[in-house]
Design a protein around this motif. Structure first.
Motif, PDB file in Angstrom:
ATOM      1  N   ALA A 100      31.064 -20.531  -4.501  1.00 31.17           N
ATOM      2  CA  ALA A 100      32.523 -20.639  -4.572  1.00 31.17           C
ATOM      3  C   ALA A 100      33.189 -19.878  -3.433  1.00 31.17           C
ATOM      4  O   ALA A 100      34.104 -20.398  -2.771  1.00 31.17           O
ATOM      5  N   LYS A 101      32.724 -18.671  -3.163  1.00 26.82           N
ATOM      6  CA  LYS A 101      33.348 -17.862  -2.109  1.00 26.82           C
ATOM      7  C   LYS A 101      33.073 -18.443  -0.720  1.00 26.82           C
ATOM      8  O   LYS A 101      33.939 -18.387   0.154  1.00 26.82           O
TER       9      LYS A 101
ATOM     10  N   VAL B 196      40.994 -21.215  -0.289  1.00 26.12           N
ATOM     11  CA  VAL B 196      41.337 -21.473  -1.691  1.00 26.12           C
ATOM     12  C   VAL B 196      41.315 -20.156  -2.474  1.00 26.12           C
ATOM     13  O   VAL B 196      40.500 -19.278  -2.212  1.00 26.12           O
ATOM     14  N   THR B 197      42.202 -20.040  -3.456  1.00 30.64           N
ATOM     15  CA  THR B 197      42.212 -18.877  -4.346  1.00 30.64           C
ATOM     16  C   THR B 197      40.953 -18.867  -5.202  1.00 30.64           C
ATOM     17  O   THR B 197      40.566 -19.899  -5.756  1.00 30.64           O
ATOM     18  N   VAL B 198      40.322 -17.694  -5.320  1.00 25.89           N
ATOM     19  CA  VAL B 198      39.110 -17.529  -6.128  1.00 25.89           C
ATOM     20  C   VAL B 198      39.410 -16.562  -7.266  1.00 25.89           C
ATOM     21  O   VAL B 198      39.915 -15.457  -7.038  1.00 25.89           O
TER      22      VAL B 198
ATOM     23  N   ALA C  72      35.462 -21.353  -0.480  1.00 29.10           N
ATOM     24  CA  ALA C  72      36.844 -20.863  -0.467  1.00 29.10           C
ATOM     25  C   ALA C  72      37.186 -20.234   0.875  1.00 29.10           C
ATOM     26  O   ALA C  72      38.303 -20.412   1.384  1.00 29.10           O
ATOM     27  N   ARG C  73      36.243 -19.504   1.448  1.00 28.61           N
ATOM     28  CA  ARG C  73      36.460 -18.872   2.759  1.00 28.61           C
ATOM     29  C   ARG C  73      36.716 -19.947   3.819  1.00 28.61           C
ATOM     30  O   ARG C  73      37.580 -19.799   4.675  1.00 28.61           O
TER      31      ARG C  73
ATOM     32  N   PHE D 126      39.621 -21.951  -7.439  1.00 27.01           N
ATOM     33  CA  PHE D 126      38.222 -21.965  -7.854  1.00 27.01           C
ATOM     34  C   PHE D 126      38.075 -20.905  -8.940  1.00 27.01           C
ATOM     35  O   PHE D 126      38.469 -19.750  -8.736  1.00 27.01           O
TER      36      PHE D 126
END
Length: 197
Positions: free
Chosen positions: A19-20, A28-30, A23-24, A87
């Motif tokens: 996810a990270k 995107v907000t995690v 997102a990176r 996410f």
């Protein structure tokens, strides 16, 4: 359309790393349930006279588990309401087995599966040995209970089937047994966002 993507699976499967990493790349907000709950869980467990690093015992589940999911989902829904892609990371064991759970969550903000693009990445490993090795290697205090009670804890690591009524194209069962490389990340990115530019 707003995207709400769940990265779910057992401990050590690598859901947070996946996810990270994505997102990176996409900004995107995690929201990781472990991170969201940690300060409250430490305080609650300490006040109860229990191990503040415990995240797996029955006592922890009674005192903290549902609170962690509520905190995380409230933050996720608030971001979705603002039009931000999110996410969400966590085991979500009970929640993924309830067909109506995601519909009820979205309804709380007046949304539905028609106006929020909900996807789920079910992260798993090929065997429990890989789970054990990854959990041991990360060296977290919150993993001591898992390793000390491996025979019983490892039963929670079975690959899950998602009960939510999502289209087949919105669910990815992701074998994360190998190291994450650019090709694997692009595959994940295509699943979440469509064609990679």
């Amino acid at each position: 359309m707003r995207k709400l993507v769940f990265f779910v699976g057992g401990a050590g499967a690598g859901k947070t790393t996946l996810a990270k990493s994505l997102a990176r790349k996409r900004g995107v907000t995690v929201l990781d349930m472990d991170t969201m709950l940690r300060p409250a869980a430490v305080q609650i467990m300490t006040v109860a006279g229990l191990d503040p690093n415990d995240r797996d015992s029955e006592e922890y589940k009674v005192l903290c588990r549902d609170l962690g999911y509520r905190i995380t989902m409230d933050a996720a829904l608030e971001n979705i309401e603002l039009g931000t892609d999110v996410f969400v990371i966590g085991p979500f064991t009970k929640e993924t087995s309830d067909p109506s759970w995601i519909v009820k969550e979205l309804a709380a903000i007046g949304a539905s599966l028609h106006d929020v693009d909900v996807k789920a990445v079910i992260v798993y490993l090929q065997d429990n040995r890989l789970h054990y090795n990854r959990i041991e290697q990360r060296g977290l205090e919150t993993d001591h209970y898992k390793l000390e009670h491996w025979d019983s804890f490892s039963r929670s690591l079975v690959r899950r089937t998602l009960a939510w009524e999502l289209p087949e194209s919105s669910v990815l069962y992701y074998d994360n047994s190998r190291e994450l490389d650019e090709s694997a990340l692009e595959h994940l990115e295509r699943f979440v966002f469509g064609d990679v530019i």
